[in-house]
Design a protein around this motif. Structure first.
Motif, PDB file in Angstrom:
ATOM      1  N   LEU A   1      76.079  54.590  95.638  1.00  0.00           N
ATOM      2  CA  LEU A   1      77.349  55.219  95.984  1.00  0.00           C
ATOM      3  C   LEU A   1      78.438  54.778  95.006  1.00  0.00           C
ATOM      4  N   GLY A   2      78.521  53.482  94.757  1.00  0.00           N
ATOM      5  CA  GLY A   2      79.521  52.972  93.817  1.00  0.00           C
ATOM      6  C   GLY A   2      79.330  53.527  92.423  1.00  0.00           C
ATOM      7  N   LEU A   3      78.091  53.615  91.981  1.00  0.00           N
ATOM      8  CA  LEU A   3      77.787  54.150  90.656  1.00  0.00           C
ATOM      9  C   LEU A   3      78.200  55.618  90.555  1.00  0.00           C
ATOM     10  N   LEU A   4      77.845  56.416  91.553  1.00  0.00           N
ATOM     11  CA  LEU A   4      78.221  57.829  91.547  1.00  0.00           C
ATOM     12  C   LEU A   4      79.735  58.005  91.535  1.00  0.00           C
ATOM     13  N   ASN A   5      80.421  57.207  92.327  1.00  0.00           N
ATOM     14  CA  ASN A   5      81.872  57.290  92.400  1.00  0.00           C
ATOM     15  C   ASN A   5      82.494  56.936  91.051  1.00  0.00           C
ATOM     16  N   ARG A   6      82.035  55.842  90.445  1.00  0.00           N
ATOM     17  CA  ARG A   6      82.565  55.433  89.135  1.00  0.00           C
ATOM     18  C   ARG A   6      82.249  56.465  88.058  1.00  0.00           C
ATOM     19  N   GLN A   7      81.014  56.993  88.062  1.00  0.00           N
ATOM     20  CA  GLN A   7      80.647  58.003  87.068  1.00  0.00           C
ATOM     21  C   GLN A   7      81.502  59.260  87.238  1.00  0.00           C
ATOM     22  N   GLY A   8      81.778  59.606  88.482  1.00  0.00           N
ATOM     23  CA  GLY A   8      82.615  60.771  88.741  1.00  0.00           C
ATOM     24  C   GLY A   8      84.016  60.597  88.195  1.00  0.00           C
ATOM     25  N   MET A   9      84.606  59.445  88.409  1.00  0.00           N
ATOM     26  CA  MET A   9      85.962  59.230  87.923  1.00  0.00           C
ATOM     27  C   MET A   9      85.990  59.065  86.401  1.00  0.00           C
TER      28      MET A   9
END
Length: 107
Positions: A7-15
């Motif tokens: 979840l953290g990785l997806l969120n960071r990649q998205g931003m």
């Protein structure tokens, strides 16, 4: 990889994609993060991801989509930590800024 790390990785990649101007990629990553947060039944993580989605939509001038995301984020933040928590206040500031900005765009 644990769900929380993913979840953290997806969120960071998205931003990161958003900051690089790749808004479609950003929304794809954040949508995946949102699905994961909902499956984890984690309202605060849902709130963070929805807030980020609102930011991406706002940056693209999609004010109605941003408003919906910010409102959903605010609701989830309250569900996770009560009214007036730090995340909730941040989301409300983003919503207020959006409303001000969208009124200026209409003029």
């Amino acid at each position: 990889m644990s769900s929380l790390k993913k979840l953290g990785l997806l969120n960071r990649q998205g931003m990161l994609a958003c900051n690089e101007g790749r808004c479609e990629d950003a929304l794809f990553q954040l949508t995946q993060a949102d699905r994961l947060a909902r499956s984890m039944e984690s309202p605060l993580h849902e709130a963070k991801v929805r807030n980020n989605m609102g930011v991406v939509y706002q940056m693209n001038g999609k004010f109605e989509e941003a408003r919906v995301c910010f409102r959903m984020a605010a609701d989830r933040a309250v569900a996770g930590a009560g009214d007036g928590n730090c995340l909730h206040r941040t989301i409300n500031r983003n919503l207020d800024n959006l409303l001000t900005r969208s009124k200026g765009a209409e003029a």
